[in-house]
Scaffold this motif. Structure first.
Motif, PDB file in Angstrom:
ATOM      1  N   ILE A 159       4.826  -5.623   2.734  1.00  0.00           N
ATOM      2  CA  ILE A 159       4.624  -4.525   1.789  1.00  0.00           C
ATOM      3  C   ILE A 159       3.152  -4.099   1.803  1.00  0.00           C
ATOM      4  CG2 ILE A 159       4.730  -3.832  -0.638  1.00  0.00           C
ATOM      5  CD1 ILE A 159       7.066  -5.804  -0.978  1.00  0.00           C
ATOM      6  N   ALA A 160       2.928  -2.806   1.980  1.00  0.00           N
ATOM      7  CA  ALA A 160       1.586  -2.225   2.023  1.00  0.00           C
ATOM      8  C   ALA A 160       1.730  -0.749   1.672  1.00  0.00           C
ATOM      9  CB  ALA A 160       0.993  -2.387   3.424  1.00  0.00           C
ATOM     10  N   GLU A 161       0.629  -0.031   1.663  1.00  0.00           N
ATOM     11  CA  GLU A 161       0.681   1.419   1.461  1.00  0.00           C
ATOM     12  C   GLU A 161       1.690   2.010   2.446  1.00  0.00           C
ATOM     13  OE1 GLU A 161      -1.506   3.437  -0.620  1.00  0.00           O
ATOM     14  OE2 GLU A 161      -1.963   1.486  -1.524  1.00  0.00           O
ATOM     15  N   ARG A 162       2.419   3.007   2.005  1.00  0.00           N
ATOM     16  CA  ARG A 162       3.365   3.732   2.846  1.00  0.00           C
ATOM     17  C   ARG A 162       4.531   2.879   3.332  1.00  0.00           C
ATOM     18  NH1 ARG A 162       0.803   8.588   5.710  1.00  0.00           N
ATOM     19  NH2 ARG A 162      -0.825   9.135   4.252  1.00  0.00           N
ATOM     20  N   THR A 163       4.886   1.879   2.533  1.00  0.00           N
ATOM     21  CA  THR A 163       6.150   1.194   2.803  1.00  0.00           C
ATOM     22  C   THR A 163       7.051   1.398   1.586  1.00  0.00           C
ATOM     23  OG1 THR A 163       5.422  -0.929   1.881  1.00  0.00           O
ATOM     24  CG2 THR A 163       5.110  -0.607   4.252  1.00  0.00           C
ATOM     25  N   VAL A 164       8.355   1.266   1.843  1.00  0.00           N
ATOM     26  CA  VAL A 164       9.350   1.317   0.776  1.00  0.00           C
ATOM     27  C   VAL A 164       9.937  -0.085   0.668  1.00  0.00           C
ATOM     28  CG1 VAL A 164      11.619   2.210   0.129  1.00  0.00           C
ATOM     29  CG2 VAL A 164       9.877   3.769   1.036  1.00  0.00           C
ATOM     30  N   ALA A 165       9.884  -0.662  -0.516  1.00  0.00           N
ATOM     31  CA  ALA A 165      10.370  -2.022  -0.703  1.00  0.00           C
ATOM     32  C   ALA A 165      11.514  -2.029  -1.712  1.00  0.00           C
ATOM     33  CB  ALA A 165       9.246  -2.927  -1.192  1.00  0.00           C
ATOM     34  N   SER A 166      12.467  -2.919  -1.478  1.00  0.00           N
ATOM     35  CA  SER A 166      13.554  -3.132  -2.429  1.00  0.00           C
ATOM     36  C   SER A 166      13.461  -4.563  -2.931  1.00  0.00           C
ATOM     37  CB  SER A 166      14.915  -2.926  -1.755  1.00  0.00           C
ATOM     38  OG  SER A 166      15.005  -1.614  -1.234  1.00  0.00           O
ATOM     39  N   PHE A 167      13.724  -4.746  -4.215  1.00  0.00           N
ATOM     40  CA  PHE A 167      13.634  -6.099  -4.758  1.00  0.00           C
ATOM     41  C   PHE A 167      14.553  -6.264  -5.967  1.00  0.00           C
ATOM     42  CE2 PHE A 167      10.418  -3.598  -6.961  1.00  0.00           C
ATOM     43  CZ  PHE A 167      10.511  -4.005  -8.285  1.00  0.00           C
ATOM     44  N   HIS A 168      14.976  -7.507  -6.158  1.00  0.00           N
ATOM     45  CA  HIS A 168      15.665  -7.882  -7.386  1.00  0.00           C
ATOM     46  C   HIS A 168      14.641  -8.449  -8.341  1.00  0.00           C
ATOM     47  CE1 HIS A 168      19.853  -7.035  -6.824  1.00  0.00           C
ATOM     48  NE2 HIS A 168      19.833  -7.533  -5.601  1.00  0.00           N
ATOM     49  N   TYR A 169      14.866  -8.225  -9.634  1.00  0.00           N
ATOM     50  CA  TYR A 169      13.905  -8.717 -10.608  1.00  0.00           C
ATOM     51  C   TYR A 169      14.625  -9.205 -11.852  1.00  0.00           C
ATOM     52  CZ  TYR A 169      14.875  -4.447 -13.145  1.00  0.00           C
ATOM     53  OH  TYR A 169      15.529  -3.446 -13.829  1.00  0.00           O
ATOM     54  N   VAL A 182      12.036  -4.350   3.232  1.00  0.00           N
ATOM     55  CA  VAL A 182      10.797  -3.570   3.357  1.00  0.00           C
ATOM     56  C   VAL A 182      10.944  -2.677   4.582  1.00  0.00           C
ATOM     57  CG1 VAL A 182       8.277  -3.626   3.552  1.00  0.00           C
ATOM     58  CG2 VAL A 182       9.464  -5.538   2.460  1.00  0.00           C
ATOM     59  N   ARG A 183      10.683  -1.398   4.412  1.00  0.00           N
ATOM     60  CA  ARG A 183      10.726  -0.482   5.552  1.00  0.00           C
ATOM     61  C   ARG A 183       9.560   0.493   5.458  1.00  0.00           C
ATOM     62  NH1 ARG A 183      12.191   4.569   3.746  1.00  0.00           N
ATOM     63  NH2 ARG A 183      13.645   4.726   1.997  1.00  0.00           N
ATOM     64  N   THR A 218      14.345   0.019  -5.729  1.00  0.00           N
ATOM     65  CA  THR A 218      13.646   0.462  -4.522  1.00  0.00           C
ATOM     66  C   THR A 218      12.486   1.351  -4.928  1.00  0.00           C
ATOM     67  OG1 THR A 218      15.673   0.336  -3.216  1.00  0.00           O
ATOM     68  CG2 THR A 218      13.952   1.759  -2.363  1.00  0.00           C
ATOM     69  N   TYR A 219      11.297   1.100  -4.373  1.00  0.00           N
ATOM     70  CA  TYR A 219      10.138   1.907  -4.765  1.00  0.00           C
ATOM     71  C   TYR A 219       9.224   2.173  -3.576  1.00  0.00           C
ATOM     72  CZ  TYR A 219       6.714  -1.884  -4.478  1.00  0.00           C
ATOM     73  OH  TYR A 219       5.879  -2.854  -4.016  1.00  0.00           O
ATOM     74  N   LEU A 220       8.445   3.233  -3.713  1.00  0.00           N
ATOM     75  CA  LEU A 220       7.436   3.573  -2.708  1.00  0.00           C
ATOM     76  C   LEU A 220       6.144   2.864  -3.105  1.00  0.00           C
ATOM     77  CD1 LEU A 220       6.275   5.282  -0.343  1.00  0.00           C
ATOM     78  CD2 LEU A 220       5.874   7.099  -2.025  1.00  0.00           C
ATOM     79  N   HIS A 221       5.660   1.969  -2.247  1.00  0.00           N
ATOM     80  CA  HIS A 221       4.457   1.217  -2.600  1.00  0.00           C
ATOM     81  C   HIS A 221       3.219   2.109  -2.568  1.00  0.00           C
ATOM     82  CE1 HIS A 221       2.154  -2.401  -3.314  1.00  0.00           C
ATOM     83  NE2 HIS A 221       1.229  -1.835  -2.551  1.00  0.00           N
ATOM     84  N   GLY A 222       2.347   1.906  -3.556  1.00  0.00           N
ATOM     85  CA  GLY A 222       1.078   2.631  -3.600  1.00  0.00           C
ATOM     86  C   GLY A 222       1.159   3.953  -4.330  1.00  0.00           C
ATOM     87  N   ALA A 223       2.302   4.254  -4.940  1.00  0.00           N
ATOM     88  CA  ALA A 223       2.484   5.553  -5.592  1.00  0.00           C
ATOM     89  C   ALA A 223       2.596   5.412  -7.109  1.00  0.00           C
ATOM     90  CB  ALA A 223       3.717   6.258  -5.030  1.00  0.00           C
TER      91      ALA A 223
END
Ligand code: ZN
Length: 160
Positions: free
Chosen positions: A3-13, A139-140, A33-38
């Motif tokens: 996970i870094a800038e400009r990645t899309v990550a999905s997670f359970h919480y 993570v994509r 699912t969220y856009l990291h860094g936004a």
């Protein structure tokens, strides 16, 4: 992929409070699912996600200032019952859209004393320490369009 800038990550919480009470959980639902860094998720959690990959599980404690902020007394107001015309029965916890000079704001009834209704526009989790148990599922790379829009498209995101 990490996970870094400009990645899309999905997670359970699972989100719990200081006493271990579950406040919210993705269990039994699709992962978030969220856009990291936004700024799609609270800052303290977003920071803790950096460098994680699919399969990583971890706990993170987020202080209010990196969560939903400290409650603002300016957002707590007493209004007359007459302001709720058309609502049959008022109850603590009911949520309304209030029209303010700053635009629409979500407020909840915090207290009812006769004809004096206290409404609170703070986020329900303002001032709370957030305890997250996280499990990263995917993570994509983000698409250019997602980065431009500042949010995720497709599965778990915006459809437009
Ligand atoms: Zn979009």
């Amino acid at each position: 992929m990490q996970i870094a800038e400009r990645t899309v990550a999905s997670f359970h919480y699972t989100l719990t409070d200081d006493s271990g009470q579950v406040i919210d959980s993705s269990s039994g639902h699709a992962p978030l699912t969220y856009l990291h860094g936004a700024g799609n998720i609270v800052p303290g959690l977003e920071k803790a996600m950096i460098g994680r990959s699919a399969g990583d599980a971890f706990n993170v404690v987020v202080a209010p200032e990196e969560g939903y902020g400290e409650p603002n007394q300016m957002l707590v107001q007493v209004v007359p019952r007459a302001a709720f015309q058309g609502v049959e029965e008022l109850a603590v916890g009911m949520e309304f859209q209030a029209h303010t000079p700053q635009g629409p704001m979500s407020v909840a009834i915090a207290k009812i004393e006769g004809d004096e209704i206290t409404v609170d526009g703070n986020h329900p989790l303002a001032g709370r320490t957030l305890h997250f148990a996280i499990e990263v599922t995917d993570v994509r790379e983000a698409s250019l369009e997602e980065v431009m829009h500042g949010h995720v498209h497709g599965e778990g995101g915006h459809h437009h």
